[in-house]
Motif scaffolding. Structure first.
Motif, mmCIF file in Angstrom:
data_model
loop_
_atom_site.group_PDB
_atom_site.id
_atom_site.type_symbol
_atom_site.label_atom_id
_atom_site.label_comp_id
_atom_site.label_asym_id
_atom_site.label_seq_id
_atom_site.Cartn_x
_atom_site.Cartn_y
_atom_site.Cartn_z
ATOM 1 N N ALA A 159 3.605 -9.842 -4.983
ATOM 2 C CA ALA A 159 4.259 -8.970 -4.005
ATOM 3 C C ALA A 159 5.713 -9.400 -3.888
ATOM 4 O O ALA A 159 6.015 -10.593 -3.833
ATOM 5 N N ASP A 163 4.624 -8.530 2.105
ATOM 6 C CA ASP A 163 3.237 -8.779 1.723
ATOM 7 C C ASP A 163 2.514 -7.456 1.455
ATOM 8 O O ASP A 163 2.796 -6.428 2.100
ATOM 9 N N ILE A 164 1.573 -7.490 0.522
ATOM 10 C CA ILE A 164 0.700 -6.347 0.259
ATOM 11 C C ILE A 164 -0.628 -6.624 0.959
ATOM 12 O O ILE A 164 -1.366 -7.526 0.571
ATOM 13 N N GLU A 165 -0.918 -5.863 1.992
ATOM 14 C CA GLU A 165 -2.097 -6.126 2.820
ATOM 15 C C GLU A 165 -3.363 -5.474 2.286
ATOM 16 O O GLU A 165 -4.465 -5.784 2.737
ATOM 17 N N LYS A 166 -3.217 -4.563 1.342
ATOM 18 C CA LYS A 166 -4.400 -3.955 0.724
ATOM 19 C C LYS A 166 -4.144 -3.738 -0.760
ATOM 20 O O LYS A 166 -3.240 -2.995 -1.146
ATOM 21 N N PHE A 167 -4.962 -4.386 -1.570
ATOM 22 C CA PHE A 167 -4.886 -4.253 -3.023
ATOM 23 C C PHE A 167 -6.324 -4.165 -3.533
ATOM 24 O O PHE A 167 -7.171 -4.977 -3.146
ATOM 25 N N THR A 181 -8.452 -7.160 -2.056
ATOM 26 C CA THR A 181 -7.782 -8.399 -1.678
ATOM 27 C C THR A 181 -6.411 -8.095 -1.077
ATOM 28 O O THR A 181 -6.031 -6.926 -0.906
ATOM 29 N N THR A 182 -5.692 -9.137 -0.733
ATOM 30 C CA THR A 182 -4.303 -9.031 -0.288
ATOM 31 C C THR A 182 -3.430 -9.858 -1.229
ATOM 32 O O THR A 182 -3.921 -10.736 -1.935
ATOM 33 N N ILE A 183 -2.137 -9.567 -1.228
ATOM 34 C CA ILE A 183 -1.196 -10.353 -2.027
ATOM 35 C C ILE A 183 -0.001 -10.679 -1.140
ATOM 36 O O ILE A 183 0.752 -9.781 -0.737
ATOM 37 N N ALA A 184 0.172 -11.947 -0.817
ATOM 38 C CA ALA A 184 1.301 -12.373 0.015
ATOM 39 C C ALA A 184 2.479 -12.782 -0.861
ATOM 40 O O ALA A 184 2.287 -13.332 -1.958
ATOM 41 N N ALA A 206 -2.280 -0.456 -4.790
ATOM 42 C CA ALA A 206 -1.722 -1.319 -3.739
ATOM 43 C C ALA A 206 -1.025 -0.455 -2.691
ATOM 44 O O ALA A 206 -0.361 0.531 -3.034
ATOM 45 N N ASP A 207 -1.205 -0.812 -1.419
ATOM 46 C CA ASP A 207 -0.437 -0.189 -0.336
ATOM 47 C C ASP A 207 0.791 -1.048 -0.088
ATOM 48 O O ASP A 207 0.675 -2.225 0.274
#
Length: 224
Positions: A159, A163-167, A181-184, A206-207
């Motif tokens: 990311a 941060d990507i809170e929804k992947f 998952t998430t990607i910080a 990804a959102d």
């Protein structure tokens, strides 16, 4: 409960259905065998219909007291990836030792780039990446096509900015999310492993918030 395959026959072996072109120069011995429509195959107690890649029904073959089942059909039933290496005449079942980089087949998105100004992350040039660097809150997605040949997807993603809170990675045909998952940003380049045995098409999404971005190196992400 362990997965079990029951075959009502004297013995069982498996063969892979291959195109006629692979037989040139092969070490083959002609035999007389029989298509055996009386054989019933059950998986975990339930009858299954053996099919080829196109969905056509295939029958077991009986030869010399043994029954041979098409390995591609059995692998699909057991949810095990199967592939064939024509160069070495090798049937590949399950997870492969050597990964196949996504860069070899990726061509899905306008965010696919080889521009050196965009393919570098934390000082390393990954040469070939998916990098969504737009400047608005959005959904970012692309397709992958393992075609049932691989057991696992190893995806690297970072990311940028926010941060990507929804992947998630989804089986596109069955509409089932295989990984969420998430990607910080602080995680750097995150490695995400997904079991994809038997999956033909994958939807990766990804959102992304605001001016954040999604960086996926296609040279170090791979099927295996």
């Amino acid at each position: 409960m362990k997965n079990k395959l029951a075959v009502t026959a004297i013995g069982a072996a498996m063969v892979l259905s291959m195109g006629t072109g692979v037989f040139a120069g092969a070490n083959l011995q002609e035999i007389k065998a029989y298509l055996n429509g009386s054989i019933t195959v059950k998986y975990n107690g339930s009858p299954v219909q053996l099919q080829d890649e196109q969905g056509a029904v295939v029958l077991p073959i009986t030869y010399d007291g043994n029954t041979y089942l098409p390995v591609r059909s059995i692998a699909k039933t057991l949810n095990v990836a199967v592939n064939y290496d024509g160069a070495t005449n090798t049937v590949l079942l399950g997870e492969q030792i050597e990964g196949v980089a996504l860069a070899k087949s990726f061509s899905d998105s306008s965010y696919h780039t080889k521009d050196p100004d965009l393919t570098t992350y934390k000082g390393k040039d990954y040469k070939d990446v998916y990098f969504d660097n737009a400047k608005s809150t959005r959904g970012s997605s692309f397709m992958l096509y393992p075609k049932g040949k691989y057991q696992k997807l190893v995806l690297q993603a970072a990311a940028t900015g926010n941060d990507i809170e929804k992947f998630f990675v989804q089986d596109s045909d069955r509409d089932i999310k295989l990984k969420i998952t998430t990607i910080a940003v602080a995680e750097g380049l995150k490695t995400i492993e997904v079991d994809i045995a038997g999956v033909d098409k994958l939807f990766v999404h990804a959102d992304i918030k605001g001016s954040g971005g999604l960086f996926v190196p296609l040279t170090t992400s791979y099927f295996k």
